[in-house]
Design an enzyme around this catalytic site. Structure first.
Site, PDB file in Angstrom:
ATOM      1  N   SER A  72       0.826  -1.208   0.000  1.00 59.93           N
ATOM      2  CA  SER A  72       0.000   0.000   0.000  1.00 59.93           C
ATOM      3  C   SER A  72       0.856   1.252   0.000  1.00 59.93           C
ATOM      4  CB  SER A  72      -1.065   0.013   1.093  1.00 59.93           C
ATOM      5  OG  SER A  72      -2.072   0.949   0.734  1.00 59.93           O
ATOM      6  N   HIS A  77       2.875  14.918   4.999  1.00 60.81           N
ATOM      7  CA  HIS A  77       2.633  16.329   4.662  1.00 60.81           C
ATOM      8  C   HIS A  77       3.072  17.127   5.881  1.00 60.81           C
ATOM      9  CE1 HIS A  77       0.207  14.967   1.286  1.00 60.81           C
ATOM     10  NE2 HIS A  77      -0.359  14.129   2.125  1.00 60.81           N
ATOM     11  N   CYS A  92      -1.130  -3.686   4.206  1.00 64.50           N
ATOM     12  CA  CYS A  92      -1.922  -4.909   4.209  1.00 64.50           C
ATOM     13  C   CYS A  92      -0.972  -6.105   4.186  1.00 64.50           C
ATOM     14  CB  CYS A  92      -2.893  -4.911   3.029  1.00 64.50           C
ATOM     15  SG  CYS A  92      -2.104  -4.693   1.436  1.00 64.50           S
TER      16      CYS A  92
END
Length: 127
Positions: A72, A77, A92
């Site tokens: 994934s 940020h 996952c």
């Protein structure tokens, strides 16, 4: 509708999604330091980094970036003017997202870090 309601244990999940809010020096890390942090975090969680791209917004500006994982992603940020950084870890398979989050948390020992966890429902434990 509660956003904190746990998924029933009988429902298999596709992965674990962690939202990590950091108040402190995480926001001051430059692109090189954040790239290393994303990669170290992914490895700690048992994930495979496929690519990593970060973009800095100039002197005094923040950074946005993503580590694309076979399992994934991890994103970041930062807002140095707010002394705030947001990380998103979604893993996952057999990965352990909480171990990845621990690396992020430990990178700045004096930061205030809040980690929220969400198990994403899905057809099973792999991507």
């Amino acid at each position: 509708m509660s956003t904190d309601a746990p998924i029933r244990p009988t429902v298999p999940f596709a992965g674990r999604h962690l939202l990590i809010e950091c108040f402190g020096r995480h926001a001051d890390l430059d692109t090189d330091a954040l790239e290393a942090l994303l990669k170290d975090s992914a490895r700690a969680g048992g994930a495979t980094v496929l690519s990593c791209h970060l973009h800095g917004f100039g002197k005094g500006g923040g950074v946005t970036g993503v580590a694309l994982l076979a399992e994934s992603h991890i994103t970041v940020h930062t807002w140095p003017e707010r002394n705030y950084a947001a990380f998103d870890v979604f893993m996952c398979g057999n990965c352990e997202a909480i171990r990845a989050a621990k690396v992020i948390e430990d990178a700045v020992p004096d930061a205030i870090v809040d980690i929220r966890t969400l198990d994403r429902p899905g057809p099973g434990g792999s991507a």
